[in-house]
Design an enzyme around this catalytic site. Sequence first.
Site, mmCIF file in Angstrom:
data_model
loop_
_atom_site.group_PDB
_atom_site.id
_atom_site.type_symbol
_atom_site.label_atom_id
_atom_site.label_comp_id
_atom_site.label_asym_id
_atom_site.label_seq_id
_atom_site.Cartn_x
_atom_site.Cartn_y
_atom_site.Cartn_z
ATOM 1 C CG ASP A 16 -2.080 0.854 0.905
ATOM 2 O OD1 ASP A 16 -3.229 0.325 1.001
ATOM 3 O OD2 ASP A 16 -2.193 2.061 0.883
ATOM 4 N N GLY A 38 -7.009 0.925 -5.298
ATOM 5 C CA GLY A 38 -7.941 1.723 -6.364
ATOM 6 C C GLY A 38 -8.429 2.900 -5.511
ATOM 7 C CE1 TYR A 63 -14.610 2.656 -7.582
ATOM 8 C CE2 TYR A 63 -17.096 2.067 -7.622
ATOM 9 C CZ TYR A 63 -15.516 1.793 -7.289
ATOM 10 O OH TYR A 63 -15.406 0.584 -6.429
ATOM 11 C CE LYS A 98 -12.907 -0.524 -8.571
ATOM 12 N NZ LYS A 98 -11.717 -1.231 -8.372
#
Length: 268
Positions: A33, A72, A140, A144
């Site tokens: 991360d 993400g 968004y 995806k």
Amino acid sequence: MTERILITGAAGRIGTALRPLLARPGRILRLLDINPVEPGQDDAEIVTASFNDPDAIDGACKGVDAVVHLGGKPGEGPWEELAEVNVEGTRQVLEAAVRQGVPRIVLASSIHAAGFWTRDDVGPDGSLPAGVAPRPDTLYGVSKAAVEALGSLYHSRFGIDVSCLRLGAYRSEPLSTVDLTVWISHGDGARLVEACLAVPAPAAFRVLWGISANARGWFSLAEGEAIGYRPEDDAERFAAGIAGLERFDWSDPVLHRVGGGFCAMPLG
């Protein structure tokens, strides 16, 4: 033989919930991360880096048996950010997986990649198939849908086993009437990922609903069950505590569409 799994976005909400549920003897978790990941008693390998950094993600993919790509930008936002993090970032992860010979990847998609499908579109069994074509409800959702398309491409070109999870409301418990249909518990989320990690050869590309066995759900779980996903939780056991339950009405657009309120929110 020790198994090593890379989890991106490991400091995020989903990554934090999944970490203890995926930890087990004989498995090493490598947690990546851009934000710090807390050390734990699971002896995880911690990598503080961005998956958008080709060198960093290349190193993180070295020697792993699978990648669970959770990283993400969540929710609606400026397209430039969504494209950079969700789309280009996923491409970087897939490219690194190819370079390092990683055979399996699980991609976090979203129900919002298919948000404009409705209850009118269900099949004869009363459920919406997991593999319906994308009908994103937001930018968004578009990002995806692009994640899914990239997964398909890299499976077809390079033979990677790719599972795209159209995740619903991933929470410890449902919070709204909409959640009664699209909730996925922490435990079922882990069970779904484990099924994707264990599915035998040959490699395939699959799209699955990331949803629990909710009594009010109208999403096909057959595709997940075919690879060993056995959801154990049902949002209905929390129904009595949900505000507005007395007004639950399937004709409400928020309940009629996969994407709920996302279908009407401003873009960007």
